[in-house]
Structure formats: structure tokens, C-alpha cells
Design an enzyme around this catalytic site. Structure first.
Site, PDB file in Angstrom:
ATOM      1  N   HIS A   1      -0.283 -34.238 -63.547  1.00 40.51           N
ATOM      2  CA  HIS A   1      -1.425 -33.282 -63.415  1.00 40.51           C
ATOM      3  C   HIS A   1      -2.081 -33.262 -64.330  1.00 40.51           C
ATOM      4  O   HIS A   1      -1.990 -33.583 -65.606  1.00 40.51           O
ATOM      5  CB  HIS A   1      -0.708 -31.895 -63.403  1.00 40.51           C
TER       6      HIS A   1
ATOM      7  N   HIS B   1      -6.294 -34.330 -69.912  1.00 35.23           N
ATOM      8  CA  HIS B   1      -5.633 -35.694 -69.805  1.00 35.23           C
ATOM      9  C   HIS B   1      -4.261 -35.436 -69.093  1.00 35.23           C
ATOM     10  O   HIS B   1      -4.095 -34.404 -68.271  1.00 35.23           O
ATOM     11  CB  HIS B   1      -4.729 -36.106 -71.400  1.00 35.23           C
TER      12      HIS B   1
HETATM   13  P1  2AM Z   1       1.366 -32.034 -71.989  1.00 32.08           P
HETATM   14  O1  2AM Z   1       1.099 -32.687 -70.776  1.00 32.08           O
HETATM   15  O2  2AM Z   1       0.207 -32.665 -73.045  1.00 32.08           O
HETATM   16  O3  2AM Z   1       2.736 -31.905 -72.791  1.00 32.08           O
HETATM   17  C1  2AM Z   1       3.017 -28.013 -68.727  1.00 32.08           C
HETATM   18  O4  2AM Z   1       3.960 -28.138 -69.747  1.00 32.08           O
HETATM   19  C2  2AM Z   1       1.645 -28.135 -69.417  1.00 32.08           C
HETATM   20  O5  2AM Z   1       1.163 -27.530 -70.044  1.00 32.08           O
HETATM   21  C3  2AM Z   1       1.637 -29.806 -69.729  1.00 32.08           C
HETATM   22  O6  2AM Z   1       0.363 -30.428 -69.241  1.00 32.08           O
HETATM   23  C4  2AM Z   1       1.486 -29.557 -71.187  1.00 32.08           C
HETATM   24  O7  2AM Z   1       0.596 -30.488 -71.880  1.00 32.08           O
HETATM   25  C5  2AM Z   1       1.078 -28.232 -71.283  1.00 32.08           C
HETATM   26  N1  2AM Z   1       1.454 -27.613 -72.364  1.00 32.08           N
HETATM   27  C6  2AM Z   1       2.634 -27.126 -72.707  1.00 32.08           C
HETATM   28  N2  2AM Z   1       2.874 -26.581 -73.772  1.00 32.08           N
HETATM   29  C7  2AM Z   1       1.596 -26.474 -74.147  1.00 32.08           C
HETATM   30  C8  2AM Z   1       1.110 -25.794 -75.482  1.00 32.08           C
HETATM   31  N3  2AM Z   1       1.612 -25.215 -76.304  1.00 32.08           N
HETATM   32  N4  2AM Z   1      -0.286 -25.740 -75.480  1.00 32.08           N
HETATM   33  C9  2AM Z   1      -1.177 -26.333 -74.397  1.00 32.08           C
HETATM   34  N5  2AM Z   1      -0.706 -27.085 -73.640  1.00 32.08           N
HETATM   35  C10 2AM Z   1       0.606 -27.096 -73.440  1.00 32.08           C
END
Ligand code: 2AM
Length: 190
Positions: free
Chosen positions: A37, A121
Site C-alpha cells: 500500500h 512509497h
Molecule cells: P512503512 O511502510 O514505511 O513502514 C502501517 O504501519 C503503515 O504506516 C506503513 O505504511 C508504515 O510505513 C506507516 N507507519 C508506521 N509507523 C509509522 C510512523 N511512526 N510514522 C509514519 N508512518 C508510519
């Protein structure tokens, strides 16, 4: 409390074209197809009543459908801190605007402000202390990645639960983008 984020789903055929790229880094925790996603806004742990308000705010956003293209590959972190590899998203002002609208929705329900720059991303794998040569080779091998255009006609509110296999996401609500004017006539202008 419920751990929530707003995101765009990746169509199955676009995701399927990413799966063959999920090789070449020992120890990488490659994300399954159904978990791919583009996050718009990570809300974190949210109280149930706040989640309901957030849902109403997201429903009231007035954004038209648009297209995105996945483009390029990269990583978060450097050297021993390198912790994720991802497919990038070509610069799309409409996507930035939708993410900003989600940010405003979060502020209206008084969630903490996100201070980090939005970097769209699709995380393909989480890593822990990968072999830097393998990670560099992976990025070089995938740098020319480019998807067909993806029509964004809705976005979702997902919950995330940690399991032994990694985070499991559930679509809690979806929000169609308004093709002609506001989907909800009494919504605040975004
Ligand atoms: P990531 O894919 O770069 O890990 C669910 O966890 C989604 O939220 C993921 O896409 C994750 O990014 C993002 N996510 C998780 N923790 C986060 C944080 N503290 N700040 C921003 N995005 C976050």
C-alpha cells in the site's frame, strides 16, 4: 485504542509485478502482496471515539480521482540503520494534496501533528542489519521500476495489528473520491 493509517491500496496486477522483485536480500521480511500500500497518513494508536470522528472527517474530504505511478526504488536508513526497502511513487501533486488533507483531518480530531516530510512509497520489505552490498545491489537492480498508471478513485482507513508474521492490516472504511463536486454536500471545503 486502535492503530490506524490512511492508505491507497495497490491493484493486484501492479502488486503482482512487484512480487518478483522481492528477492536478493538475506533476512529481509518481504511484505505479502495483500499488505502492499501507499500510506497517506499514519495516525498511530487512536481512541475509538476519536477514530469515529476521524472517519467522519475523512468522509468529508473533497478530492477528485487522480493517477499515480510507482517509480524507482529506495531504502529508509543508511548502513547498519537501513531498515526498509520500497518502491517509490512519481511526484504527484494530487497525492501530496490528499495526504495533506488527511493531515488536516488528523489535526481536526486533535491527533499529534506529523512533522516529517511526506515521502510516498510502497514498503516491499523490512530489514534488520542487512548485508549492505546486497541492499545496494537490490536498489540498483530495481531503480528503473515503473508501474503503469494507477487510478486512485478511493482511499482506505486501515487498522494494523502486530502478529508474529508482522503487521496485519484490515480495511476499516473506504472513501470514494468525488468525481463531480463534493460527495457530501455539507462537507467543509478542503
Ligand atoms: P512503512 O511502510 O514505511 O513502514 C502501517 O504501519 C503503515 O504506516 C506503513 O505504511 C508504515 O510505513 C506507516 N507507519 C508506521 N509507523 C509509522 C510512523 N511512526 N510514522 C509514519 N508512518 C508510519
Amino acid at each position: 485504542m486502535i492503530r490506524l493509517f490512511a492508505a491507497l491500496s495497490i491493484p493486484a496486477e501492479v502488486g503482482a509485478a512487484l512480487v518478483p522483485r522481492q528477492i536478493g536480500i538475506d533476512g529481509a521480511r518481504w511484505r505479502p502482496l495483500e499488505a502492499l500500500h501507499v500510506t497517506l497518513r499514519f495516525f498511530g494508536e487512536v481512541r475509538e471515539d476519536v477514530a469515529r470522528d476521524l472517519d467522519a472527517e475523512l468522509l468529508s474530504l473533497r478530492v477528485r480521482p487522480f493517477e499515480i505511478t510507482l517509480q524507482g526504488a529506495g531504502a529508509f536508513g543508511e548502513g547498519p540503520d537501513l531498515h526498509a526497502v520500497w518502491a517509490g511513487v512519481a511526484d504527484t501533486p494530487e497525492l501530496t494534496r490528499l495526504a495533506a488533507a488527511c493531515e488536516r483531518a488528523a489535526r481536526r480530531v486533535r491527533l499529534p501533528v506529523e512533522t516529517r516530510r511526506y515521502r510516498p512509497h510502497v514498503t516491499l520489505a523490512y530489514l534488520r542489519r542487512p548485508d549492505p552490498r546486497q541492499a545496494a545491489a537490490w536498489m540498483q537492480a530495481n531503480n528503473l521500476l515503473r508501474s503503469p498508471p494507477i487510478l486512485v478513485s478511493e482511499f482506505g482507513l486501515f487498522s494494523s495489528v502486530l502478529t508474529a508474521e508482522g503487521s496485519r492490516y484490515t480495511l476499516e472504511a473506504s472513501y470514494p473520491l468525488a468525481r463531480h463536486g463534493p460527495a457530501h454536500p455539507f462537507a467543509a471545503e478542503e
